[in-house]
Design an enzyme around this catalytic site. Structure first.
Site, PDB file in Angstrom:
ATOM      1  N   GLU A 131       1.494  36.193  53.269  1.00  0.00           N
ATOM      2  CA  GLU A 131       0.824  35.424  52.218  1.00  0.00           C
ATOM      3  C   GLU A 131       0.255  36.381  51.180  1.00  0.00           C
ATOM      4  O   GLU A 131      -0.320  37.411  51.530  1.00  0.00           O
ATOM      5  CB  GLU A 131      -0.350  34.586  52.777  1.00  0.00           C
ATOM      6  CG  GLU A 131       0.017  33.414  53.635  1.00  0.00           C
ATOM      7  CD  GLU A 131      -1.221  32.640  54.077  1.00  0.00           C
ATOM      8  OE1 GLU A 131      -2.296  32.825  53.453  1.00  0.00           O
ATOM      9  OE2 GLU A 131      -1.130  31.858  55.034  1.00  0.00           O
ATOM     10  N   GLU A 180      -2.925  22.182  46.693  1.00  0.00           N
ATOM     11  CA  GLU A 180      -3.102  21.253  47.811  1.00  0.00           C
ATOM     12  C   GLU A 180      -4.496  20.637  47.738  1.00  0.00           C
ATOM     13  O   GLU A 180      -5.488  21.280  48.064  1.00  0.00           O
ATOM     14  CB  GLU A 180      -2.899  21.984  49.140  1.00  0.00           C
ATOM     15  CG  GLU A 180      -1.497  22.568  49.292  1.00  0.00           C
ATOM     16  CD  GLU A 180      -1.375  23.461  50.520  1.00  0.00           C
ATOM     17  OE1 GLU A 180      -1.329  22.928  51.645  1.00  0.00           O
ATOM     18  OE2 GLU A 180      -1.344  24.701  50.347  1.00  0.00           O
ATOM     19  N   LYS A 185      -7.196  20.455  50.927  1.00  0.00           N
ATOM     20  CA  LYS A 185      -7.652  21.620  51.680  1.00  0.00           C
ATOM     21  C   LYS A 185      -9.176  21.723  51.599  1.00  0.00           C
ATOM     22  O   LYS A 185      -9.768  21.543  50.532  1.00  0.00           O
ATOM     23  CB  LYS A 185      -7.018  22.904  51.139  1.00  0.00           C
ATOM     24  CG  LYS A 185      -5.535  23.033  51.417  1.00  0.00           C
ATOM     25  CD  LYS A 185      -5.041  24.451  51.204  1.00  0.00           C
ATOM     26  CE  LYS A 185      -5.521  25.358  52.316  1.00  0.00           C
ATOM     27  NZ  LYS A 185      -4.921  26.716  52.226  1.00  0.00           N
ATOM     28  N   GLU A 196      -9.304  27.334  47.130  1.00  0.00           N
ATOM     29  CA  GLU A 196      -8.371  26.991  48.208  1.00  0.00           C
ATOM     30  C   GLU A 196      -7.392  25.899  47.791  1.00  0.00           C
ATOM     31  O   GLU A 196      -6.290  25.810  48.323  1.00  0.00           O
ATOM     32  CB  GLU A 196      -9.142  26.537  49.452  1.00  0.00           C
ATOM     33  CG  GLU A 196      -9.827  27.650  50.203  1.00  0.00           C
ATOM     34  CD  GLU A 196      -8.838  28.590  50.870  1.00  0.00           C
ATOM     35  OE1 GLU A 196      -7.765  28.136  51.294  1.00  0.00           O
ATOM     36  OE2 GLU A 196      -9.131  29.800  50.952  1.00  0.00           O
TER      37      GLU A 196
END
Length: 456
Positions: free
Chosen positions: A330, A384, A387, A393
């Site tokens: 990542e 997203e 999250k 995030e």
């Protein structure tokens, strides 16, 4: 596409126009298909003989130029500095997280990825609907065994066997599952029981793959966070945390035995966010800066990403695993954050991801491992919205939930249009991407086949 690939195609286009009076694509398609199927010189001999036959129908003035161009074409392929290994080894992948309630269907995601020539992804589970959607796409996937399953899988091999049969074997070979990530960022986390369960779980998963004859197809690994390190500055000083080492060492020994790499989640963004007063933003973003100098290795680093990768190599070397490859599982940059999240802007996210993509495209190593091309999975494909945690995030995506690009780094997304045409569909993008790339794919197959036949 490399400079030599472009020259090759240009020469072929000129050659086919002069010799055959037909589109280069037709010549290329026929020649490449036949050569790649046979993987030997017979087809090349036939191609040469075919050219000689055509000489009978060409004016005398064209014979010399035709033969010259054919020989020039062959010479270009033989002498071009392109190796099969270099041309097929990937360096850029992406993480397809789905903690959101507004994302496109997996089928649409496949189309988007193919349109942008992204052929390697990681998912954080083994969702059967996703795996079914990727069947026949050619996209290689690392599936995840979530942390919540690790303790159960560690108890017995039969449980691992059932999971592998249901979530991996059932989709092969149509869906190109190439790895299983056992847990995510377990070592260094708060659950000590998970630390203890990680190695037995990884062994049970591998044993199940071995019994099914899939051990050479599906890799077993486990990604780690930077929390496994006690110190990472300068890179040569990096070591594993003393409390983690008793768990890390046997895990690395097992992965070394089965040939698995070391996966690390490396985020210059997080390092900068936590200490913006002492870290140069340009160093974190691959921009011009004075960099850092590692006195022990006498190596200079002009970006934090490479320093983080080499820190992992240094820690592995000290632990006795100097031959293990490091892959970044990542990395990314948030385009939005809370007021106390320094650097989380669209401009910085675009700069980091654009420069990272350019850097990975060079397929080069790091200062400490110059011959080991860096490979990385970018986080993440989409923003997203579900999250938990700080605003950042939910804002790491290269694409918005509707499929449009979050910012421009060279990818193609959905483009809003008039009501008469609604939205430009994923299928439209895929069709155009396929048409643009079809001859490139055939050319690549031909080049690899020819070079393998030559032993290059």
């Amino acid at each position: 596409m490399s400079f030599w690939h472009i020259i090759f195609k240009l020469r072929l286009r000129i050659f086919s126009w002069v010799v055959y009076g037909m589109p280069a694509g037709q010549v290329l398609h026929s020649f490449c298909f036949c050569f790649y199927a046979t993987k030997n010189w017979n087809i090349l001999t036939s191609f040469l003989q075919m050219d000689c036959t055509f000489f009978d129908y060409l004016p005398t003035s064209h014979m010399g130029s035709s033969l010259f161009l054919l020989l020039f074409l062959i010479f270009s392929v033989i002498c071009s500095p392109v190796s099969a290994a270099h041309s097929v080894k990937w360096t850029y992948g992406i993480n397809y997280g789905r903690i959101a309630d507004n994302l496109p269907s997996p089928e649409s995601v496949v189309t988007l990825l193919r349109a942008n020539k992204i052929n390697h992804i990681r998912i954080y589970d083994a969702d059967n609907g996703v795996l079914q959607a990727f069947r026949g796409s050619g996209i290689e996937i690392i599936v995840g065994l979530p942390n919540g399953y690790v303790k159960d899988i560690s108890i017995g091999e039969d449980r691992a066997m059932n999971w592998v049969k249901e979530n991996v074997q059932a989709f092969l070979p149509g869906t190109r599952i190439r790895g299983i990530a056992v847990g995510n960022e377990i070592l260094g986390g708060a659950d000590m029981e998970l630390w203890e369960a990680l190695l037995p779980a990884a062994k049970n998963v591998y044993s199940a793959l071995y019994r099914l004859g899939l051990q050479d197809t599906v890799e077993v690994s486990s990604p780690h966070s930077e929390a496994v390190f006690a110190n990472s500055y300068p890179p040569s000083a990096c070591i594993f945390r003393p409390d983690i080492l008793p768990f890390m060492t046997p895990l690395l020994q097992f992965f070394s035995t089965i040939g698995s790499p070391f996966y690390i989640n490396a985020y210059p963004f997080l390092a900068y966010k936590n200490d913006p007063q002492h870290i140069d933003i340009n160093y974190a973003l691959f921009k011009d800066n004075s960099g850092i100098y590692d006195a022990k290795t006498k190596l200079h680093y002009d970006n934090m990403f490479e320093a983080q990768v080499d820190a992992a190599y240094a820690a592995l070397e000290k632990a006795g695993f100097n031959k293990m490859e490091v892959i970044v599982s990542e990395t990314g940059w948030a385009s939005r954050g809370d007021p106390d999240e320094a650097g989380a802007t669209v401009k910085n996210a675009r700069t980091y991801n654009r420069n990272l993509r350019k850097r990975l495209a060079k397929k080069k190593g790091t200062p400490f491992r110059p011959k080991m091309a860096v490979r990385a999975y970018v986080f993440a494909l989409f923003n997203e919205n579900s999250k938990p945690g700080p605003t950042s995030e939910r804002n790491f995506g290269l694409f918005k939930p509707d499929g449009s690009t979050a910012y421009d780094i060279g990818f193609t997304g959905l483009v809003p249009s008039a009501a008469t045409s609604s939205l430009r569909s994923f299928k439209d993008i895929a069709a155009q991407g396929w048409l643009r790339s079809s001859y490139s794919l055939v050319f690549g197959a031909c080049a690899v086949g020819l070079l393998q036949s030559l032993g290059l």
